[in-house]
Design a protein around this motif. Structure first.
Motif, PDB file in Angstrom:
ATOM      1  N   ARG A 217       0.412  -1.497   0.156  1.00 57.19           N
ATOM      2  CA  ARG A 217       0.345  -0.517  -0.190  1.00 57.19           C
ATOM      3  C   ARG A 217       0.669   1.444  -0.159  1.00 57.19           C
ATOM      4  N   ILE A 218       0.532   2.039  -0.240  1.00 53.75           N
ATOM      5  CA  ILE A 218       0.823   3.585  -0.501  1.00 53.75           C
ATOM      6  C   ILE A 218      -0.239   4.055   1.167  1.00 53.75           C
ATOM      7  N   ASN A 219       0.471   4.721   1.546  1.00 53.35           N
ATOM      8  CA  ASN A 219       0.135   5.440   3.078  1.00 53.35           C
ATOM      9  C   ASN A 219       0.084   6.800   2.863  1.00 53.35           C
ATOM     10  N   LEU A 220      -0.545   7.982   2.735  1.00 55.51           N
ATOM     11  CA  LEU A 220      -0.625   9.111   2.927  1.00 55.51           C
ATOM     12  C   LEU A 220      -1.357   9.733   3.555  1.00 55.51           C
ATOM     13  N   MET A 221       0.054  10.854   4.232  1.00 57.75           N
ATOM     14  CA  MET A 221      -0.477  11.726   5.462  1.00 57.75           C
ATOM     15  C   MET A 221      -1.013  12.706   5.384  1.00 57.75           C
ATOM     16  N   PRO A 222      -1.410  13.506   4.321  1.00 54.82           N
ATOM     17  CA  PRO A 222      -1.409  15.045   3.923  1.00 54.82           C
ATOM     18  C   PRO A 222      -1.019  16.015   5.544  1.00 54.82           C
ATOM     19  N   GLY A 223      -1.128  17.485   5.435  1.00 53.25           N
ATOM     20  CA  GLY A 223      -0.701  17.836   6.137  1.00 53.25           C
ATOM     21  C   GLY A 223      -1.782  18.273   6.918  1.00 53.25           C
ATOM     22  N   PHE A 224      -1.791  18.881   7.733  1.00 53.14           N
ATOM     23  CA  PHE A 224      -3.491  19.696   8.294  1.00 53.14           C
ATOM     24  C   PHE A 224      -3.981  18.214   8.969  1.00 53.14           C
ATOM     25  N   THR A 225      -4.275  17.078   7.328  1.00 49.42           N
ATOM     26  CA  THR A 225      -5.265  16.997   8.060  1.00 49.42           C
ATOM     27  C   THR A 225      -4.944  15.428   8.360  1.00 49.42           C
ATOM     28  N   GLY A 226      -4.039  14.601   7.537  1.00 44.00           N
ATOM     29  CA  GLY A 226      -3.698  13.404   7.543  1.00 44.00           C
ATOM     30  C   GLY A 226      -4.441  13.044   9.577  1.00 44.00           C
ATOM     31  N   SER A 227      -4.812  11.411   9.296  1.00 46.12           N
ATOM     32  CA  SER A 227      -5.242  10.705  10.933  1.00 46.12           C
ATOM     33  C   SER A 227      -4.253   9.703  10.475  1.00 46.12           C
ATOM     34  N   GLY A 228      -4.285   9.424  12.260  1.00 45.60           N
ATOM     35  CA  GLY A 228      -3.171   7.909  12.485  1.00 45.60           C
ATOM     36  C   GLY A 228      -3.329   7.175  12.220  1.00 45.60           C
ATOM     37  N   PHE A 229      -2.408   6.304  13.193  1.00 44.43           N
ATOM     38  CA  PHE A 229      -3.356   4.711  13.172  1.00 44.43           C
ATOM     39  C   PHE A 229      -2.698   4.634  14.585  1.00 44.43           C
ATOM     40  N   TYR A 230      -4.091   3.671  15.377  1.00 43.41           N
ATOM     41  CA  TYR A 230      -3.667   3.331  16.401  1.00 43.41           C
ATOM     42  C   TYR A 230      -2.978   1.998  16.173  1.00 43.41           C
ATOM     43  N   TRP A 231      -2.269   1.808  17.588  1.00 46.08           N
ATOM     44  CA  TRP A 231      -1.759   0.767  18.079  1.00 46.08           C
ATOM     45  C   TRP A 231      -1.983  -0.503  17.674  1.00 46.08           C
ATOM     46  N   HIS A 232      -1.164  -1.415  17.212  1.00 42.79           N
ATOM     47  CA  HIS A 232      -1.523  -2.889  16.454  1.00 42.79           C
ATOM     48  C   HIS A 232      -0.561  -3.275  16.495  1.00 42.79           C
ATOM     49  N   SER A 233      -0.894  -4.924  16.314  1.00 40.80           N
ATOM     50  CA  SER A 233      -0.112  -5.991  15.474  1.00 40.80           C
ATOM     51  C   SER A 233      -0.274  -6.255  14.961  1.00 40.80           C
ATOM     52  N   ASP A 234       0.242  -5.772  13.118  1.00 38.61           N
ATOM     53  CA  ASP A 234       0.142  -6.450  12.053  1.00 38.61           C
ATOM     54  C   ASP A 234      -0.430  -7.868  11.975  1.00 38.61           C
TER      55      ASP A 234
ATOM     56  N   ASN B  14      10.608  12.425   7.143  1.00 40.13           N
ATOM     57  CA  ASN B  14       9.177  11.616   8.410  1.00 40.13           C
ATOM     58  C   ASN B  14      10.228  12.498   8.880  1.00 40.13           C
ATOM     59  N   TYR B  15       9.486  13.088   9.970  1.00 35.74           N
ATOM     60  CA  TYR B  15       9.463  13.762  11.361  1.00 35.74           C
ATOM     61  C   TYR B  15       9.719  13.558  12.511  1.00 35.74           C
ATOM     62  N   PRO B  16       9.450  14.122  13.592  1.00 34.20           N
ATOM     63  CA  PRO B  16       9.394  13.167  15.010  1.00 34.20           C
ATOM     64  C   PRO B  16       7.132  14.171  14.543  1.00 34.20           C
ATOM     65  N   TYR B  17       7.074  15.356  14.277  1.00 34.82           N
ATOM     66  CA  TYR B  17       5.673  15.781  14.211  1.00 34.82           C
ATOM     67  C   TYR B  17       4.481  15.839  13.102  1.00 34.82           C
ATOM     68  N   ASN B  18       5.217  14.754  12.061  1.00 30.36           N
ATOM     69  CA  ASN B  18       4.329  14.816  11.097  1.00 30.36           C
ATOM     70  C   ASN B  18       3.884  13.561  10.826  1.00 30.36           C
ATOM     71  N   GLY B  19       3.494  12.783  12.033  1.00 33.70           N
ATOM     72  CA  GLY B  19       3.132  11.530  12.174  1.00 33.70           C
ATOM     73  C   GLY B  19       3.562  10.142  11.513  1.00 33.70           C
ATOM     74  N   SER B  20       4.558  10.494  11.912  1.00 32.86           N
ATOM     75  CA  SER B  20       5.372   9.751  12.100  1.00 32.86           C
ATOM     76  C   SER B  20       5.532   8.256  12.672  1.00 32.86           C
ATOM     77  N   LEU B  21       6.074   6.824  12.034  1.00 33.82           N
ATOM     78  CA  LEU B  21       5.642   5.864  12.925  1.00 33.82           C
ATOM     79  C   LEU B  21       6.140   5.437  14.425  1.00 33.82           C
ATOM     80  N   MET B  22       5.577   5.052  15.611  1.00 32.71           N
ATOM     81  CA  MET B  22       6.104   4.529  16.848  1.00 32.71           C
ATOM     82  C   MET B  22       5.767   3.369  16.582  1.00 32.71           C
ATOM     83  N   VAL B  23       7.281   2.754  17.465  1.00 37.19           N
ATOM     84  CA  VAL B  23       7.025   1.330  17.532  1.00 37.19           C
ATOM     85  C   VAL B  23       7.553   0.923  18.789  1.00 37.19           C
ATOM     86  N   ILE B  24       6.994  -0.065  19.565  1.00 39.18           N
ATOM     87  CA  ILE B  24       7.315  -0.147  20.679  1.00 39.18           C
ATOM     88  C   ILE B  24       8.404  -1.845  20.626  1.00 39.18           C
TER      89      ILE B  24
END
Ligand code: 6CS
Ligand code: FE
Length: 301
Positions: A135-152, A177-187
């Protein structure tokens, strides 16, 4: 007893029940190749991946290729029909994901086969691989929303019948990918535990889950304990960087209220020895563009 009932009874990774189940320690490997295997990853990278469940590889796609890839993705976004099932939109109508880009675009198909991509997947999974989902994941400025925590893997096991944790994801940044534009967090390290999730899979769950996932997500107490134990790492880096992460690693992202768009190509490689069976915890299989059941020949260069 039907084979679906038997499969469920003997499921080593139970999830989507109506009660909580104790987390299951992973017994199968994260790195499937021999320690001395040939491939792009050295022993230190393989050890890090086994321990943390993720590995960052800057310069996976070069600056010579990135502009044409971005143009190609804009073209796909503009040309695909509004009702194309491969296009997932935010409630406000902007495009969130485009599935099967490797079948829609020769350029994306070329990325799958790059020297910096396919051999890494083959090495981590110890042999031939195919694309389970892209997939391509697009997170546009201002309106892009995230993905809640999950294991694929939790979803791929429950809804797609993926038997084992022998798949790996490669997320390639198309924008910084900056820390502030919706970049991925992992545990980090969470891939060594399977966290069963409570609640039966609704029919046609993917219609909601690809916009906002509510089933197949760990509860807050589980996430709190996992973060207390392991902390959180974040994937940042220049366009062209790749994050490789194990299929069972807990991850998520916040929304993007900055003006800076974040877009990534997301490729999921599965071992040819780990092909899909009947779903472990869903009534029906998902469409081919979410979970490949036919295009499972090994990817070759
Ligand atoms: O459905 C999938 O295959 C993927 N998408 C989401 C939102 N969660 C599970 C998995 O990562
Ligand atoms: Fe995911």
């Amino acid at each position: 007893m039907s084979s679906a009932v038997l499969q469920r009874l003997h499921d080593p990774y139970p999830s989507r029940l109506n009660h909580a189940v104790t987390p299951v320690e992973r017994w199968e490997p994260t790195v499937w190749c021999e320690e001395t295997s040939d491939g792009p990853l050295g022993a230190a990278d393989l050890d890090r991946f086994a321990d943390d469940g993720h590995l960052s590889r800057p310069g996976t796609v070069g600056d010579d290729t990135l502009p044409s890839l971005r143009t190609e993705i804009d073209r796909l976004a503009a040309e695909l029909a509004t009702d194309d099932p491969r296009v997932i939109r935010e409630p406000r109508g902007t495009i969130r994901s485009i599935f099967q880009p490797h079948l829609l675009s020769g350029l994306v198909a070329d990325v799958v086969r790059m020297d910096t991509v396919l051999p890494v997947a083959q090495q981590l999974l110890g042999g031939d691989v195919y694309i389970h989902q892209a997939r391509i994941n697009l997170m546009p400025g201002f309106t892009g929303s995230g993905f809640y925590w999950h294991s694929d893997f939790e979803t791929w096991h429950a809804e797609d019948g993926m038997p084992r944790m022998r798949a790996v994801s490669c997320s390639i940044a198309l924008t910084h990918n900056y820390p502030y534009n919706g970049s991925l967090m992992v545990i980090p390290g969470s891939h060594r535990t399977f966290y069963p999730c409570v609640g039966a899979t609704p029919d046609d769950h993917h219609r909601e889950s690809l916009v906002a996932q509510q089933f197949g997500v760990p509860d807050e107490d589980t996430l709190t304990k996992a973060v207390d134990r392991h902390g959180i790492d974040q994937f940042t880096g220049a366009a062209g960087s790749a994050l490789w992460f194990d299929c069972n690693l807990l991850h998520g992202s916040g929304s993007n209220i900055t003006p800076l768009p974040r877009s990534n190509i997301f490729l999921v490689f599965n071992s040819v020895d780990n092909q899909l069976t009947a779903p472990y915890a869903a009534k029906a299989i998902r469409p081919e563009h979410l979970a490949a059941r036919t295009a499972t020949d090994p990817v070759r260069r």
